[in-house]
Design an enzyme around this catalytic site. Structure first.
Site, PDB file in Angstrom:
ATOM      1  N   HIS A 131       0.804  -1.226   0.000  1.00  0.00           N
ATOM      2  CA  HIS A 131       0.000   0.000   0.000  1.00  0.00           C
ATOM      3  C   HIS A 131       0.838   1.278   0.000  1.00  0.00           C
ATOM      4  O   HIS A 131       0.289   2.365   0.169  1.00  0.00           O
ATOM      5  CB  HIS A 131      -0.934   0.044   1.210  1.00  0.00           C
ATOM      6  CG  HIS A 131      -1.956  -1.041   1.239  1.00  0.00           C
ATOM      7  ND1 HIS A 131      -3.236  -0.892   0.750  1.00  0.00           N
ATOM      8  CD2 HIS A 131      -1.879  -2.309   1.693  1.00  0.00           C
ATOM      9  CE1 HIS A 131      -3.905  -2.008   0.922  1.00  0.00           C
ATOM     10  NE2 HIS A 131      -3.110  -2.899   1.494  1.00  0.00           N
ATOM     11  N   LYS A 152      -8.774  13.462   4.854  1.00  0.00           N
ATOM     12  CA  LYS A 152      -7.871  12.301   4.816  1.00  0.00           C
ATOM     13  C   LYS A 152      -6.835  12.514   5.905  1.00  0.00           C
ATOM     14  O   LYS A 152      -6.777  13.590   6.505  1.00  0.00           O
ATOM     15  CB  LYS A 152      -7.199  12.189   3.451  1.00  0.00           C
ATOM     16  CG  LYS A 152      -6.588  13.519   2.952  1.00  0.00           C
ATOM     17  CD  LYS A 152      -5.977  13.399   1.566  1.00  0.00           C
ATOM     18  CE  LYS A 152      -6.962  13.498   0.435  1.00  0.00           C
ATOM     19  NZ  LYS A 152      -6.998  12.360  -0.440  1.00  0.00           N
ATOM     20  N   ARG A 153      -6.013  11.480   6.172  1.00  0.00           N
ATOM     21  CA  ARG A 153      -4.925  11.678   7.118  1.00  0.00           C
ATOM     22  C   ARG A 153      -4.085  12.888   6.704  1.00  0.00           C
ATOM     23  O   ARG A 153      -3.915  13.144   5.516  1.00  0.00           O
ATOM     24  CB  ARG A 153      -4.027  10.433   7.166  1.00  0.00           C
ATOM     25  CG  ARG A 153      -4.668   9.236   7.842  1.00  0.00           C
ATOM     26  CD  ARG A 153      -5.046   9.532   9.274  1.00  0.00           C
ATOM     27  NE  ARG A 153      -3.849   9.771  10.062  1.00  0.00           N
ATOM     28  CZ  ARG A 153      -3.257   8.860  10.818  1.00  0.00           C
ATOM     29  NH1 ARG A 153      -3.756   7.659  10.921  1.00  0.00           N
ATOM     30  NH2 ARG A 153      -2.175   9.155  11.495  1.00  0.00           N
ATOM     31  N   LYS A 176       0.279  14.257   0.936  1.00  0.00           N
ATOM     32  CA  LYS A 176      -1.105  14.485   0.504  1.00  0.00           C
ATOM     33  C   LYS A 176      -1.360  15.972   0.228  1.00  0.00           C
ATOM     34  O   LYS A 176      -2.364  16.353  -0.341  1.00  0.00           O
ATOM     35  CB  LYS A 176      -2.077  13.958   1.551  1.00  0.00           C
ATOM     36  CG  LYS A 176      -1.997  12.429   1.722  1.00  0.00           C
ATOM     37  CD  LYS A 176      -2.938  11.953   2.821  1.00  0.00           C
ATOM     38  CE  LYS A 176      -2.808  10.473   3.128  1.00  0.00           C
ATOM     39  NZ  LYS A 176      -3.475   9.594   2.152  1.00  0.00           N
ATOM     40  N   THR A 187      -8.993   6.094  -1.706  1.00  0.00           N
ATOM     41  CA  THR A 187     -10.324   5.508  -1.829  1.00  0.00           C
ATOM     42  C   THR A 187     -11.363   6.590  -1.527  1.00  0.00           C
ATOM     43  O   THR A 187     -12.505   6.498  -1.986  1.00  0.00           O
ATOM     44  CB  THR A 187     -10.512   4.332  -0.845  1.00  0.00           C
ATOM     45  OG1 THR A 187      -9.997   4.714   0.431  1.00  0.00           O
ATOM     46  CG2 THR A 187      -9.798   3.099  -1.337  1.00  0.00           C
ATOM     47  N   LYS A 202     -15.183   7.677  -3.198  1.00  0.00           N
ATOM     48  CA  LYS A 202     -16.420   7.951  -2.451  1.00  0.00           C
ATOM     49  C   LYS A 202     -16.987   9.304  -2.852  1.00  0.00           C
ATOM     50  O   LYS A 202     -18.206   9.468  -2.992  1.00  0.00           O
ATOM     51  CB  LYS A 202     -16.143   7.899  -0.942  1.00  0.00           C
ATOM     52  CG  LYS A 202     -15.738   6.512  -0.465  1.00  0.00           C
ATOM     53  CD  LYS A 202     -15.036   6.523   0.893  1.00  0.00           C
ATOM     54  CE  LYS A 202     -14.286   5.208   1.119  1.00  0.00           C
ATOM     55  NZ  LYS A 202     -13.291   5.282   2.213  1.00  0.00           N
TER      56      LYS A 202
HETATM   57  C1  26Q Z   1       3.556   0.711  10.308  1.00  0.00           C
HETATM   58  C2  26Q Z   1       4.467   0.390  11.288  1.00  0.00           C
HETATM   59  C3  26Q Z   1       4.246   0.741  12.620  1.00  0.00           C
HETATM   60  C4  26Q Z   1       3.080   1.420  12.944  1.00  0.00           C
HETATM   61  C5  26Q Z   1       2.165   1.741  11.965  1.00  0.00           C
HETATM   62  C6  26Q Z   1       2.399   1.398  10.644  1.00  0.00           C
HETATM   63  C7  26Q Z   1       1.426   1.751   9.594  1.00  0.00           C
HETATM   64  C8  26Q Z   1       0.064   1.748   9.890  1.00  0.00           C
HETATM   65  C9  26Q Z   1      -0.869   2.080   8.914  1.00  0.00           C
HETATM   66  C10 26Q Z   1       1.807   2.069   8.311  1.00  0.00           C
HETATM   67  C11 26Q Z   1       0.870   2.401   7.342  1.00  0.00           C
HETATM   68  C12 26Q Z   1      -0.486   2.401   7.641  1.00  0.00           C
HETATM   69  C13 26Q Z   1      -1.529   2.759   6.689  1.00  0.00           C
HETATM   70  C14 26Q Z   1      -1.348   2.959   5.402  1.00  0.00           C
HETATM   71  C15 26Q Z   1      -2.467   3.334   4.511  1.00  0.00           C
HETATM   72  O1  26Q Z   1      -3.570   3.596   4.949  1.00  0.00           O
HETATM   73  N1  26Q Z   1      -2.239   3.364   3.192  1.00  0.00           N
HETATM   74  C16 26Q Z   1      -3.278   3.716   2.243  1.00  0.00           C
HETATM   75  O2  26Q Z   1      -3.884   2.523   1.785  1.00  0.00           O
HETATM   76  C17 26Q Z   1      -5.011   2.796   0.982  1.00  0.00           C
HETATM   77  C18 26Q Z   1      -5.673   1.485   0.632  1.00  0.00           C
HETATM   78  O3  26Q Z   1      -4.929   0.796  -0.312  1.00  0.00           O
HETATM   79  C19 26Q Z   1      -4.613   3.585  -0.255  1.00  0.00           C
HETATM   80  O4  26Q Z   1      -5.777   3.940  -0.957  1.00  0.00           O
HETATM   81  C20 26Q Z   1      -3.844   4.843   0.123  1.00  0.00           C
HETATM   82  O5  26Q Z   1      -3.352   5.473  -1.037  1.00  0.00           O
HETATM   83  C21 26Q Z   1      -2.709   4.490   1.062  1.00  0.00           C
HETATM   84  O6  26Q Z   1      -2.078   5.665   1.531  1.00  0.00           O
END
Ligand code: 26Q
Length: 836
Positions: free
Chosen positions: A372, A563-564, A569, A675, A679
């Site tokens: 991702h 979004k985050r 972004k 995503t 929406k």
């Molecule tokens: C990793 C290590 C330690 C702690 C947390 C994490 C961590 C947690 C969540 C790293 C990444 C995430 C989340 C990533 C994320 O939400 N990515 C998004 O995924 C979506 C679904 O595929 C995409 O549409 C987005 O583009 C992408 O940013």
């Protein structure tokens, strides 16, 4: 009665309604006092849960039979995050009993929206990746896919965000305070999970002491129990359900009884605390979060409990483990559960006595991985030393996998030792680390990205070496969203209009939306779309007033970025435009074409990881700019900037249907898919966006002339980088941009602390890692095109209709069908020979 959401025949529905009604009355009779919305919510959930539990049992029975008769792989979706949001509205819609519940509440004199909004969001995820997992569960149920989602039952989910004076303050999300409303505790489903300790050799004098073929056995120093809690996800067009099984950690023994006997009560209680700390809290994605021991424990805990569960189910159904890979898919939602192949090898080889090569074949058949992110700093690695102390046997197995894999690489490319170094599962460039993405790629038979561009960049950049070694493994599966939650439930007005215009089938066959295209120029359709949007905006305006005290005009263009908060972004680019517009409005009240300025309300929402300083500064800047602009009477209310706190699934459901314009403005090549973009378009917002992620495929499906595309493309960004990008030069060439940077940097919006944003602006001028300045001018020009079109309502609404019509391909149902054929089917095992 709305017969579109449930295909149940009348008798079944009557029986269900009677059952719910009876249950509800019984619960009401047990209430000590008069019913309030909170008690009513609990009762409604309980009444639904009975029916869901029955459907769950039927689904499991059917799947067991199906598994034996026609081998169909059961999917196990392993994810550290599931962002489910609220469940009541979805359950009632799926069961087709919303009108019944509404009327019961009316009889009791309880406000229906109070009941719905009294439910806490299950916010067990950060953002896109977690919400995608939730949309997938909905599609699993809808498509009747034998499946389990596996996650952790975090005691505290994503933090709650408040922004007093613009400063983000995080507080605990105590979503289980009143106990779980929906999940079913399975006291009989428990597994033991080990940590630490040592690995013993079970061979003596060269002979096997036991029948274990590895000769290795892990003796953990600590053990905790994992207990299953099932959250049942109903289908909307059938009686099947999917399951989200979330693990809760419990102490191996409830109390340390020896300590009690000694009278050492503090010690007696301690194990409990330690065990439960395991699924205490969801880690925020700050993209630098690696190296935290508790996180690694959580990942190992999820993986081990889920695989033990899978193994025992498979053994119960088939009596042998040989067929495990043929009948089960194990999917890794990013690398967070990437210990799975190591744990599966351990279970098969150490605990079940299987030969390494057989176990490896099964593992490779079963495992697949979705990436991702391309951001190198977001790729997970774990210090070898930490893994050695916490998971010594897993580390050994990873070494063994690596040894065989590298031997193979060296055999194929004997003169390329650099290649072996680059692809090794162990990064030896500094303090030694395990590369989780490398483990996931090597152990999977399929690896996919989440949008076409992202999948291409994935094989061109971070996984280039692996793509050379295993070209057949790499695929694309573009993300999708569930139309049930994101259109039917979030936007009843638009849903009803679509029903009248194209029929009701879009809920299960989103492709049907394309029929709307032929009607795009119908003025009556445009008018209806406009009225529905206006009503949604008016509702949001009320909420904005209530939550922020800011009054916004529902007739203004609602320009939304939710979004985050992350630099890539580019919420900051949005803010630069707001300030540029502000300055231009003051300098030239007649507007670019002499007709005055289009009234706009810019809405931003999103959480920043608590340790992410720059993201928090961006939130603060949004507040500071908003405070100045919103109070400036010279603008006559024609520009407002609102930051809505505590973004989450439920807030998204309120905001997205009210948006006219969707901001998807990441630096090209950085947003894997997005995503939210889907929406918004599905709800009739037009997109202003860069050529990035799935926005590209949306623009292609909708027609590029109906999307406001701007900015450098990924290859253009790459070129700028190679040429030696000079943001300062751009700032000097563009007087409007220069004025914006100058104002923010000098403290025009933070007069009490003029240097507050100096570092932020210095970084933009000096480095600008995400190329905001490079895209600024084109962004402003695209915003002018937005204004010009919005000034022509008939043309705007026709574009809205064509946007909605183009979104048929972005249903999570389509995405899951593609996963089934390309990744999870038994057929996908045939193409592409398992390699290592
Ligand atoms: C990793 C290590 C330690 C702690 C947390 C994490 C961590 C947690 C969540 C790293 C990444 C995430 C989340 C990533 C994320 O939400 N990515 C998004 O995924 C979506 C679904 O595929 C995409 O549409 C987005 O583009 C992408 O940013």
């Amino acid at each position: 009665m709305n017969d579109t959401t449930s295909p149940l025949d009348t008798d079944t529905r009557d029986a269900l309604q009677n059952a719910v009604l009876t249950r509800f009355k019984l619960l009401a009779a047990q209430q000590p006092g008069p019913l309030d919305a909170r008690a009513a919510l609990r009762m409604a959930a309980e009444a639904c849960r009975d029916e869901l539990a029955t459907r769950w049992a039927n689904t499991q029975k059917a799947d067991a039979v199906r598994g034996k008769l026609a081998p169909c792989r059961r999917v196990h979706y392993l994810s550290m995050e599931f962002l489910m949001g609220r469940a009541l509205g979805n359950a009632l819609a799926a069961l087709g009993i919303e009108p019944l519940l509404r009327s019961i509440m009316a009889e009791q004199g309880i406000e229906w929206t109070d009941v719905l909004e009294g439910e806490s969001d299950a916010a067990l995820g950060n953002g896109g990746l977690g919400r995608l997992a939730a949309c997938f569960l909905d599609a699993f149920a809808e498509l009747e896919l034998p499946s389990f989602g596996y996650g952790l039952r975090y005691r505290f989910g994503m933090f709650k965000q408040a922004t007093p004076d613009g400063v983000q303050v995080e507080t605990a999300d105590d979503w289980l305070r009143d106990g779980g409303l929906w999940d079913i505790e399975r006291t009989a489903i428990e597994y033991s999970i080990g940590f630490g300790g040592r690995v013993e050799s079970t061979r003596t004098s060269g002979r096997l002491e036991t029948d274990r073929s590895s000769g290795r056995q892990w003796v953990p120093a600590e053990r905790v129990r994992a207990r299953a809690f099932d959250f049942i996800v109903p289908a909307h067009h059938g009686a099947r359900v999917s399951t989200l099984r979330q693990w809760q950690a419990l102490p191996a023994q409830a109390v340390d009884f020896q300590a009690v006997v000694r009278g050492d009560y503090a010690a007696a209680a301690k194990p409990e605390w330690q065990a439960e700390s395991l699924n205490w809290v969801l880690y925020p994605d700050d993209s630098h979060g690696a190296g935290r021991e508790l996180r690694l424990r959580q990942e190992a805990f999820l993986v081990s409990a889920s695989l033990q569960d899978l193994l025992q189910r498979h053994l119960a159904e088939f009596g042998t483990l040989d067929s495990l890979g043929r009948h089960n898919a194990i999917h890794l939602n990013d690398t967070h559960p990437a210990l799975a192949p190591a744990e599966l090898m351990r279970l098969l080889v150490d605990d079940h006595g299987m030969k390494w090569d057989d176990a490896w074949r099964i593992t490779r058949e079963a495992v697949s991985y979705t990436n991702h992110t391309l951001m190198p700093e977001a790729l997970e690695t774990w210090p070898v030393a930490l893994m050695e102390s916490l998971l010594p046997r897993h580390l050994e197995i990873i070494y063994d996998i690596n040894y065989r894999f590298l031997a193979d690489v060296r055999a194929r490319f004997p003169d390329d030792e650099e290649l072996a170094k680059r692809v090794s599962l162990i990064d030896e460039s500094g303090v030694r680390h395990v590369r989780m993405a490398a483990l996931a790629v090597v152990a999977s038979h399929r690896v996919n990205g989440v949008a076409a561009l992202h999948s291409q960049l994935m094989v061109d950049t971070i996984f280039a070496d692996y793509a050379r070694l295993f070209p057949e493994r790499f695929h694309n599966v573009t993300n999708g969203v569930t139309p049930r939650r994101w259109l039917q439930q979030a936007n009843p007005g638009l849903s009803t209009l679509l029903d009248a215009r194209i029929g009701k089938d879009w809920r299960r066959n989103l492709d049907g939306l394309k029929a709307l295209r032929a009607q795009a120029d119908d003025p009556a359709l445009g008018q209806s779309l406009g009225l529905i949007k206006f009503a949604n905006k008016a509702r949001l305006a009320e909420r904005i007033l209530c939550e922020t005290g800011i009054r916004v005009d529902s007739r203004s263009l609602f320009d939304v970025q939710v979004k985050r908060i992350h630099e890539y972004k580019r919420q900051l680019l949005n803010l630069l435009h707001v300030v540029a517009r502000y300055q231009a409005m003051l300098a030239d009240p007649a507007g670019p074409d002499g007709k005055g300025w289009q009234a706009r309300t810019v809405i931003i929402a999103g959480k920043a990881a608590s340790a992410y300083h720059t993201a928090k500064q961006i939130i603060r800047l949004a507040h500071d700019i908003g405070r100045v602009i919103n109070a400036d009477e010279r603008l006559q209310g024609r520009l407002k900037l609102v930051f809505l706190p505590n973004y989450g699934v439920s807030l998204a459901e309120a905001i997205i249907p009210a948006a006219d314009l969707s901001e998807q403005i990441s630096t090209a090549g950085t947003e894997a898919s997005g995503t939210g973009n889907m929406k918004f378009a599905l709800n009739g917002a037009l997109t202003i966006g860069t050529w990035d992620g799935a926005t590209i495929e949306m623009a292609e499906a909708i027609g590029e002339s109906d999307v406001f595309v701007f900015g450098h493309r990924a290859d253009g960004i790459e070129k700028l980088r190679d040429l030696g990008y000079l943001p300062l030069w751009i700032a000097q060439q563009n007087p409007a941009l220069h004025a914006v940077l100058d104002a923010i940097g000098r403290g025009v919006f933070s007069p009490g602390e003029p240097t507050r944003y100096k570092a932020l602006i210095d970084d933009l001028i000096g480095r600008d890692r995400y190329f905001l300045l490079a895209d600024f001018a084109d962004y402003v020009a695209a915003q002018q095109r937005v204004d010009a079109l919005y000034a022509q309502p008939a043309r705007w609404q026709a574009a809205v209709a064509r946007n909605i019509a183009g979104m048929g391909g972005f249903s999570a149902d389509r995405t899951i069908r593609e996963y089934v054929t390309r990744v999870w089917s038994a057929d996908s095992l045939a193409s592409g020979t398992p390699h290592a």
